[in-house]
Design a protein around this motif. Structure first.
Motif, short mmCIF file in Angstrom:
data_model
loop_
_atom_site.label_atom_id
_atom_site.label_comp_id
_atom_site.label_asym_id
_atom_site.label_seq_id
_atom_site.Cartn_x
_atom_site.Cartn_y
_atom_site.Cartn_z
N MET A 1 41.02 51.24 32.09
CA MET A 1 41.15 49.84 32.42
C MET A 1 41.77 49.69 33.80
O MET A 1 42.32 50.65 34.36
N ALA A 2 41.68 48.50 34.35
CA ALA A 2 42.31 48.18 35.63
C ALA A 2 42.99 46.83 35.51
O ALA A 2 42.51 45.92 34.82
N VAL A 3 44.15 46.71 36.15
CA VAL A 3 44.90 45.46 36.20
C VAL A 3 44.80 44.93 37.62
O VAL A 3 45.07 45.65 38.58
N LEU A 4 44.40 43.67 37.75
CA LEU A 4 44.14 43.07 39.06
C LEU A 4 45.07 41.89 39.28
O LEU A 4 45.16 41.00 38.44
N PHE A 5 45.78 41.90 40.42
CA PHE A 5 46.70 40.82 40.75
C PHE A 5 46.21 40.10 42.01
O PHE A 5 45.81 40.74 42.98
N GLY A 6 46.29 38.78 41.96
CA GLY A 6 45.95 37.99 43.13
C GLY A 6 47.15 37.81 44.05
O GLY A 6 48.21 38.41 43.86
N ILE B 1 46.66 30.21 32.02
CA ILE B 1 46.69 29.76 33.41
C ILE B 1 48.16 29.63 33.82
O ILE B 1 48.94 28.95 33.16
N GLN B 2 48.52 30.30 34.89
CA GLN B 2 49.92 30.33 35.30
C GLN B 2 50.01 30.06 36.80
O GLN B 2 49.29 30.65 37.59
N GLU B 3 50.91 29.15 37.16
CA GLU B 3 51.06 28.82 38.57
C GLU B 3 51.81 29.92 39.30
O GLU B 3 52.66 30.62 38.75
N ALA B 4 51.51 30.06 40.59
CA ALA B 4 52.08 31.14 41.38
C ALA B 4 53.54 30.91 41.72
O ALA B 4 54.25 31.86 42.03
N ARG B 5 54.00 29.66 41.67
CA ARG B 5 55.36 29.42 42.15
C ARG B 5 56.43 30.10 41.31
O ARG B 5 57.52 30.37 41.79
N SER C 1 31.14 43.49 38.47
CA SER C 1 32.13 42.56 37.91
C SER C 1 33.57 43.06 38.04
O SER C 1 34.38 42.87 37.14
N PHE C 2 33.89 43.70 39.16
CA PHE C 2 35.24 44.23 39.31
C PHE C 2 36.25 43.14 39.58
O PHE C 2 37.41 43.23 39.19
N GLY C 3 35.87 42.11 40.26
CA GLY C 3 36.81 41.06 40.62
C GLY C 3 36.47 40.53 41.99
O GLY C 3 35.65 41.07 42.72
N SER C 4 37.13 39.47 42.36
CA SER C 4 36.85 38.82 43.63
C SER C 4 37.81 39.29 44.71
O SER C 4 38.74 40.05 44.46
N ASP C 5 37.59 38.80 45.93
CA ASP C 5 38.44 39.20 47.05
C ASP C 5 39.86 38.66 46.92
O ASP C 5 40.75 39.09 47.65
N GLU C 6 40.07 37.73 45.97
CA GLU C 6 41.41 37.17 45.83
C GLU C 6 42.37 38.14 45.14
O GLU C 6 43.57 37.92 45.09
N HIS C 7 41.85 39.24 44.61
CA HIS C 7 42.70 40.25 43.98
C HIS C 7 43.20 41.22 45.06
O HIS C 7 42.43 41.92 45.69
N GLU C 8 44.52 41.25 45.24
CA GLU C 8 45.11 42.08 46.29
C GLU C 8 45.68 43.39 45.76
O GLU C 8 45.62 44.41 46.44
N PRO D 1 45.64 35.04 40.50
CA PRO D 1 45.42 35.26 39.07
C PRO D 1 45.69 36.71 38.67
O PRO D 1 45.76 37.59 39.52
N VAL D 2 45.86 36.91 37.35
CA VAL D 2 46.01 38.25 36.79
C VAL D 2 44.86 38.49 35.83
O VAL D 2 44.64 37.70 34.91
N ASP D 3 44.12 39.57 36.06
CA ASP D 3 43.00 39.91 35.19
C ASP D 3 43.12 41.37 34.77
O ASP D 3 43.63 42.21 35.52
N VAL D 4 42.66 41.65 33.56
CA VAL D 4 42.55 43.02 33.08
C VAL D 4 41.08 43.26 32.76
O VAL D 4 40.44 42.45 32.08
N VAL D 5 40.54 44.37 33.29
CA VAL D 5 39.13 44.69 33.06
C VAL D 5 39.03 46.10 32.49
O VAL D 5 39.87 46.96 32.73
N GLU D 6 37.98 46.30 31.71
CA GLU D 6 37.74 47.59 31.05
C GLU D 6 36.38 48.12 31.50
O GLU D 6 35.41 47.37 31.60
N LEU D 7 36.31 49.44 31.77
CA LEU D 7 35.08 50.03 32.27
C LEU D 7 34.15 50.40 31.13
O LEU D 7 34.53 51.16 30.23
#
Length: 377
Positions: A246-251, A352-356, A226-233, A256-262
């Protein structure tokens, strides 16, 4: 208690300036902003200053005919430049408290004390261990590591501070690797957590280096679930103020922005729904999480991207009652906070936040988050 009459209020607002200054001298600096809100007369007695404890600051080099250090405050949306406090033309390694570690080249590393400007160059790394040491990790006390976590073999060298505050020679850490290959996620500095060093790979795997007496080991863990999808760069590790990894994931383009905890028991990343009254500052080689009393900052993630370029204030760093503050040089007009947080791009976790909103921002290059205060904001 009965409310003050208009005559009594006028009396308080008519106190002479020299008396107000005497009152201010008995108050902690942290109370001065509230003091200035009472009335115009009281505000005129408050010397302009900017406490460092409000939020972590984004340190960068101005690089405009000078290398003076600049500290950007998300709270004030201003950059504070300190004359004579310069950054050498070097790569940022990491920031720990008031210490900044710079990599001068593949063999030389500099330890810089941010407030005093004092710099100490560590002994050069032996050319026999020559590598591209992209990352530096400092425990804030006695130990510093230089890390090259690439390709066919991870290389780590270590220097320990001696009793005279000098740094010892670098020692190479040698270990056998069953699965040595790991490509570190760009700009994601390794972090120290529970006595081990964790390196986050581009593919989400974790490299773990640990010392146990004279023995040391490095292993590459299978990719946690459950680390995240390929959309996280972009990916950044953080050892938070509660001792969690923890890890911070940015698309792409920020979302999207996700924070995950191990969860170490199940080796699974679990999505974090709330920062529990904290703010997270990331996007550089140091990621910080701080508990804050500022409602507008709670549960938000801040990255070094600005909507508009901030005003630069030339300041000195002063200390009083154990508190550090930026004190503008002569000619400053006073404290102006503006609209807090409007100048820097941020994301509220779970929204939910738009990328623009990210598209029009400008990244602050050669920057790193620093926490010069060390206490909760």
């Amino acid at each position: 208690m009965e409310p003050a009459t208009s005559q009594e209020a006028d009396c308080w607002s008519s106190l002479p300036a020299d008396l107000l200054v005497l009152i201010l001298n008995r108050l902690r600096w942290s109370s001065h902003p509230s003091f200035s809100l009472v009335c115009k007369q009281w505000r005129s007695a408050v010397s302009p200053f900017y406490p460092l404890w409000i939020t972590p600051l984004l340190l960068s080099s101005s690089n405009v005919g000078t290398t003076n250090a600049r500290y950007y405050s998300p709270y004030y949306h201003k950059s504070f430049e300190i004359a004579g406090n310069t950054l050498p033309g070097a790569m940022i390694g990491c920031a720990t408290g008031q210490h900044l570690t710079l990599r001068l080249d593949n063999l030389r590393i500099l330890d810089l004390q941010l407030m005093s400007g004092a710099a100490q160059e560590l002994p050069p790394i032996d050319e026999a261990f020559r590598a591209a040491y992209d990352f530096v990790v400092y425990d804030g006390d006695r130990t510093m590591y230089a890390v090259d976590p690439k390709f066919d073999r991870v290389q780590i060298v270590r220097s320990i501070k001696n009793n005279t505050a000098g740094w010892g020679d670098w020692a190479n850490k040698e270990f056998d690797l069953d699965k040595p290959w790991i490509m570190a996620s760009p700009n994601c500095n390794p972090v120290l957590h529970d006595g081990a060093m964790y390196i986050l790979g581009e593919d989400g795997r974790l490299g773990v280096y640990k010392e146990d007496g004279h023995a040391q080991s490095f292993r590459v863990l299978d990719k946690p679930l459950s680390f995240g999808s390929d959309e996280h760069e972009e990916k950044y590790l953080v050892h938070d103020d509660r001792g969690k990894l923890m890890a911070v994931l940015f698309g792409r383009r920020g979302t999207p922005v996700d924070v995950v905890e191990l969860d170490k028991r199940t080796m699974e990343w679990k999505k974090v729904e709330s920062l529990e009254g904290r703010a997270l500052f990331t996007g550089t080689r140091t990621t910080l999480m701080k508990k804050t009393k500022l409602k507008w900052m709670q549960n938000k993630i801040f990255v070094p991207r600005l909507h508009d370029w901030p005003e630069t204030v030339h300041v000195d760093v002063v200390q009083r009652d154990g508190e550090l503050a930026f004190l503008p040089k002569q000619g400053s007009t006073g404290i102006k906070t503006g609209n807090c947080g409007t100048g820097i791009w941020s994301h509220e976790l779970g929204q939910i936040q738009e990328a623009r909103g990210y598209w029009g921002t400008e990244r602050v290059d050669y920057s790193i988050w620093v926490d010069l205060d060390g206490t909760a904001v």
